[in-house]
Design a protein around this motif. Structure first.
Motif, PDB file in Angstrom:
ATOM      1  N   PHE A  38       0.710  -1.201  -0.072  1.00 36.95           N
ATOM      2  CA  PHE A  38       0.051  -0.028   0.126  1.00 36.95           C
ATOM      3  C   PHE A  38       0.927   1.273   0.093  1.00 36.95           C
ATOM      4  N   ASN A  39       0.331   2.322  -0.767  1.00 38.03           N
ATOM      5  CA  ASN A  39       1.108   3.472  -0.542  1.00 38.03           C
ATOM      6  C   ASN A  39       0.259   4.449   0.651  1.00 38.03           C
ATOM      7  N   PRO A  40       0.766   5.482   1.173  1.00 40.37           N
ATOM      8  CA  PRO A  40       0.041   6.133   2.126  1.00 40.37           C
ATOM      9  C   PRO A  40      -1.306   6.309   1.750  1.00 40.37           C
ATOM     10  N   GLY A  41      -1.734   6.866   0.465  1.00 38.37           N
ATOM     11  CA  GLY A  41      -2.990   7.297   0.363  1.00 38.37           C
ATOM     12  C   GLY A  41      -3.918   5.880   0.316  1.00 38.37           C
ATOM     13  N   ASP A  42      -3.366   4.723  -0.132  1.00 41.45           N
ATOM     14  CA  ASP A  42      -4.184   3.650   0.056  1.00 41.45           C
ATOM     15  C   ASP A  42      -4.353   3.293   1.349  1.00 41.45           C
ATOM     16  N   TYR A  43      -3.544   3.319   2.260  1.00 39.60           N
ATOM     17  CA  TYR A  43      -3.777   2.856   3.625  1.00 39.60           C
ATOM     18  C   TYR A  43      -4.934   4.007   4.443  1.00 39.60           C
ATOM     19  N   PHE A  44      -4.772   4.921   3.860  1.00 40.91           N
ATOM     20  CA  PHE A  44      -5.751   6.038   4.383  1.00 40.91           C
ATOM     21  C   PHE A  44      -7.229   5.795   3.858  1.00 40.91           C
ATOM     22  N   THR A  45      -7.282   5.209   2.697  1.00 36.65           N
ATOM     23  CA  THR A  45      -8.621   4.800   2.332  1.00 36.65           C
ATOM     24  C   THR A  45      -9.086   3.470   3.012  1.00 36.65           C
ATOM     25  N   PRO A 105       4.834   4.193 -10.291  1.00 35.56           N
ATOM     26  CA  PRO A 105       4.969   4.250  -8.840  1.00 35.56           C
ATOM     27  C   PRO A 105       4.066   5.083  -8.275  1.00 35.56           C
ATOM     28  N   SER A 106       4.063   5.196  -6.951  1.00 33.70           N
ATOM     29  CA  SER A 106       2.948   6.086  -6.231  1.00 33.70           C
ATOM     30  C   SER A 106       3.529   7.733  -6.405  1.00 33.70           C
ATOM     31  N   LEU A 107       2.433   8.370  -6.691  1.00 33.43           N
ATOM     32  CA  LEU A 107       2.802   9.763  -6.717  1.00 33.43           C
ATOM     33  C   LEU A 107       3.116  10.540  -5.430  1.00 33.43           C
ATOM     34  N   ILE A 108       2.625  10.049  -4.527  1.00 37.60           N
ATOM     35  CA  ILE A 108       2.691  10.195  -3.305  1.00 37.60           C
ATOM     36  C   ILE A 108       4.162  10.036  -2.629  1.00 37.60           C
ATOM     37  N   GLU A 109       4.606   8.950  -2.934  1.00 37.27           N
ATOM     38  CA  GLU A 109       5.821   8.428  -2.654  1.00 37.27           C
ATOM     39  C   GLU A 109       6.979   9.246  -3.309  1.00 37.27           C
ATOM     40  N   ALA A 110       6.542   9.646  -4.553  1.00 35.99           N
ATOM     41  CA  ALA A 110       7.526  10.247  -5.447  1.00 35.99           C
ATOM     42  C   ALA A 110       7.673  11.566  -4.952  1.00 35.99           C
ATOM     43  N   LYS A 111       6.396  12.266  -4.569  1.00 41.71           N
ATOM     44  CA  LYS A 111       6.610  13.580  -4.064  1.00 41.71           C
ATOM     45  C   LYS A 111       7.569  13.533  -2.688  1.00 41.71           C
ATOM     46  N   ASN A 145      -3.890   4.965  -4.660  1.00 39.49           N
ATOM     47  CA  ASN A 145      -4.423   6.521  -4.521  1.00 39.49           C
ATOM     48  C   ASN A 145      -3.449   7.642  -4.597  1.00 39.49           C
ATOM     49  N   HIS A 146      -3.686   8.432  -5.037  1.00 43.83           N
ATOM     50  CA  HIS A 146      -2.866   9.652  -5.438  1.00 43.83           C
ATOM     51  C   HIS A 146      -3.250  10.748  -4.967  1.00 43.83           C
ATOM     52  N   ILE A 147      -3.730  11.091  -3.743  1.00 43.20           N
ATOM     53  CA  ILE A 147      -4.562  11.962  -3.204  1.00 43.20           C
ATOM     54  C   ILE A 147      -4.030  12.558  -1.849  1.00 43.20           C
ATOM     55  N   GLY A 148      -4.252  13.694  -1.656  1.00 43.67           N
ATOM     56  CA  GLY A 148      -4.168  14.571  -0.496  1.00 43.67           C
ATOM     57  C   GLY A 148      -5.345  14.994   0.157  1.00 43.67           C
ATOM     58  N   CYS A 149      -5.395  15.643   1.428  1.00 44.32           N
ATOM     59  CA  CYS A 149      -6.599  15.961   2.053  1.00 44.32           C
ATOM     60  C   CYS A 149      -6.629  17.247   2.332  1.00 44.32           C
ATOM     61  N   LEU A 150      -7.835  18.250   2.450  1.00 40.72           N
ATOM     62  CA  LEU A 150      -7.782  19.541   2.871  1.00 40.72           C
ATOM     63  C   LEU A 150      -9.227  19.727   3.535  1.00 40.72           C
ATOM     64  N   PHE A 151      -9.337  20.815   4.310  1.00 35.51           N
ATOM     65  CA  PHE A 151     -10.709  21.018   4.885  1.00 35.51           C
ATOM     66  C   PHE A 151     -11.178  22.112   4.631  1.00 35.51           C
ATOM     67  N   ALA A 152     -12.574  22.273   4.254  1.00 29.18           N
ATOM     68  CA  ALA A 152     -13.347  23.472   4.279  1.00 29.18           C
ATOM     69  C   ALA A 152     -14.079  23.541   5.559  1.00 29.18           C
ATOM     70  N   MET A 205       0.300  11.607   6.163  1.00 29.53           N
ATOM     71  CA  MET A 205      -0.115  10.038   5.777  1.00 29.53           C
ATOM     72  C   MET A 205       0.809   9.330   5.916  1.00 29.53           C
ATOM     73  N   TRP A 206       2.098   9.532   5.669  1.00 27.20           N
ATOM     74  CA  TRP A 206       3.119   8.605   5.474  1.00 27.20           C
ATOM     75  C   TRP A 206       3.379   7.874   6.953  1.00 27.20           C
ATOM     76  N   LEU A 207       3.334   8.897   7.883  1.00 29.32           N
ATOM     77  CA  LEU A 207       3.654   8.291   9.194  1.00 29.32           C
ATOM     78  C   LEU A 207       2.322   7.525   9.754  1.00 29.32           C
ATOM     79  N   GLY A 208       1.223   7.685   9.395  1.00 29.42           N
ATOM     80  CA  GLY A 208      -0.133   7.279   9.433  1.00 29.42           C
ATOM     81  C   GLY A 208      -0.095   5.640   8.867  1.00 29.42           C
ATOM     82  N   GLN A 209       0.986   5.297   8.155  1.00 31.00           N
ATOM     83  CA  GLN A 209       0.816   3.952   7.714  1.00 31.00           C
ATOM     84  C   GLN A 209       1.320   2.999   8.837  1.00 31.00           C
ATOM     85  N   TRP A 210       2.078   3.648   9.992  1.00 38.44           N
ATOM     86  CA  TRP A 210       2.626   2.814  11.107  1.00 38.44           C
ATOM     87  C   TRP A 210       1.502   2.470  12.164  1.00 38.44           C
ATOM     88  N   LEU A 211       0.411   3.368  12.067  1.00 34.43           N
ATOM     89  CA  LEU A 211      -0.613   3.048  13.281  1.00 34.43           C
ATOM     90  C   LEU A 211      -1.482   2.034  12.762  1.00 34.43           C
TER      91      LEU A 211
END
Length: 430
Positions: A9-16, A161-167, A280-287, A324-330
């Motif tokens: 999983f990339n960080p976005g995959d695990y998030f979902t 490859p994952s766009l998140i990991e590339a970034k 998943n190649h996504i980030g998250c924002l809030f309104a 999200m990257w750190l969240g993978q280890w939770l």
């Protein structure tokens, strides 16, 4: 995944995946999403099956299983085929109603496969329904997948490859740390304002239902013009979100609290790029807005636009990637608390929302057949029990409301949808 039978999983995959687990823990099928394309006539179904066979051959992840790998998870290929499933509308029933009934029956069933494809046959044409598990790919990836199934040049579709990991790989350790703390502060602010919710119900058996609001070309152009007026050239998503906040506030939120918080995704994919397909190649924002801010229409849009400009200045649109990257280890349950719970213990999200953008198949159609209409759907956690998926089809705005029944009151939702239409078109001042 073209060269390997296993893909972490990339960080976005695990998030979902974490949200998928939350949905399953509440007794629902999981984090599944669906695209339903209404076709003018019956396509070459045997040709579609051959393309599904090629999909599994080229992209084994399409029929893989999820398996743990230490503290992380991976897709492990099974080689199982994806068989096109055929369904038939009853000839004596209203075809639109019957299609919707079959579509929802399929979407509500318990499922273990990451991807299924269905043909719901009508009197002439019918509906192609693609259902996928969100950890497999995001909505823009699903559009690319549908293009792969329809194109005359499948060889042009390659995984990457994952766009998140590339970034993340582009940044130094200190840059990641700086962004991480920015995201943490932003998250703390989002958690500090207790969110109004569309239901008081938080448990019990639920059935997913769907209501779709379609706008004609003239209405869609008017909405786009108003969005540009209120929220700028890139702010159509903010316009939709602001209008929904106002609709919910003016009708009355069933769980009334301090304000509104609506997470929304942004995609790292390049416009019209045929790759990557999976992941998943996504980030998250809030309104976010207080109830008082929401009641002032002009002030609300100014506030949302100002917040968004600040987000871009502070690089918050990218700051969630290290989080999200750190969240993978939770563990999923610990990560879920971070994603869902406010300081008060309440639910963060007033609504699940995604603006998928343009979904069109041009002159060639899907499998050579014109796409006359479409609808989108997804499962979500309870609360909030409500998701709004927005897209443009051939320049016409389509809003698909997925909701959990009986948690969400249908009469309330219909009133909110009616008010949303007024807000979008600005046909009345409030």
């Amino acid at each position: 995944m073209t060269d390997s039978k296993e893909q972490l999983f990339n960080p976005g995959d695990y998030f979902t995946y974490v949200l998928d687990q939350e949905i399953r823990n509440a007794g629902m099928p999981g984090g599944y999403c669906g695209f339903a394309l209404q076709l003018a006539e019956t396509p070459d179904l045997s040709g579609l099956q051959k393309r599904l066979n090629l999909l599994v051959e080229r992209f084994p992840q399409a029929s893989a299983n999820i398996e743990p790998r230490g503290k992380r998870f991976a897709w492990v290929a099974t080689g199982n085929p994806i068989l096109l499933e055929l369904h038939q509308c009853q000839p004596d029933a209203n075809e639109a109603d019957e299609t919707q009934r079959l579509l929802l029956d399929i979407f509500n069933r318990q499922e273990s496969r990451p991807l299924t494809v269905h043909w719901i046959a009508g009197a002439d044409g019918g509906t192609v329904l693609l259902i996928w598990l969100h950890p497999l790919l995001d909505a823009r990836g699903c559009k690319i997948l549908l293009d792969f199934l329809s194109t005359e040049r499948p060889e042009s579709f390659k995984d990457s490859p994952s766009l998140i990991e590339a970034k993340l790989a582009q940044w130094s350790f200190w840059k990641k740390l700086q962004l991480f703390f920015k995201a943490k502060r932003h998250n703390t602010a989002a958690n500090s304002l207790d969110s109004c919710l569309p239901t008081q119900v938080e448990q019990g058996p639920q059935h997913l239902q769907l209501k779709v609001q379609r706008f004609d070309a003239e209405q869609s152009q008017r909405i786009a013009k108003l969005a540009q007026q209120y929220t700028g050239l890139t702010g159509r998503t903010l316009y939709y979100l602001g209008c929904f906040m106002r609709a919910m506030e003016l009708v009355g939120p069933p769980a009334a609290k301090d304000g509104y918080c609506i997470p929304y995704a942004f995609n790292l994919r390049r416009q019209n790029a045929p790759t990557p397909v999976f992941g998943n190649h996504i980030g998250c924002l809030f309104a976010r807005a207080t109830r008082q801010q929401v009641r002032d229409r002009t002030g609300l849009f100014a506030h949302l636009l100002s917040e968004h400009k600040q987000v871009v200045r502070d690089e918050l649109d990218l700051a969630y990637l290290p989080l999200m990257w750190l969240g993978q280890w939770l563990s999923p349950d610990k990560y879920a608390k971070v994603l869902r719970k406010q300081h008060s213990g309440g639910e963060l999200s007033s609504l699940w929302f995604s603006d998928i953008g343009e979904l069109s198949w041009g002159k060639t159609g899907f499998l050579g057949v014109p796409v006359t209409d479409l609808s989108l759907m997804c499962w979500m956690t309870l609360p909030p029990g409500l998701a709004l998926l927005a897209c443009q089809h051939n320049g016409k705005l389509v809003l698909s409301y997925s909701y959990l029944s009986p948690a969400i009151d249908e009469a309330w939702l219909e009133a909110v949808m009616a008010r949303m239409n007024v807000e979008l078109l600005e046909t009345a001042e409030s």
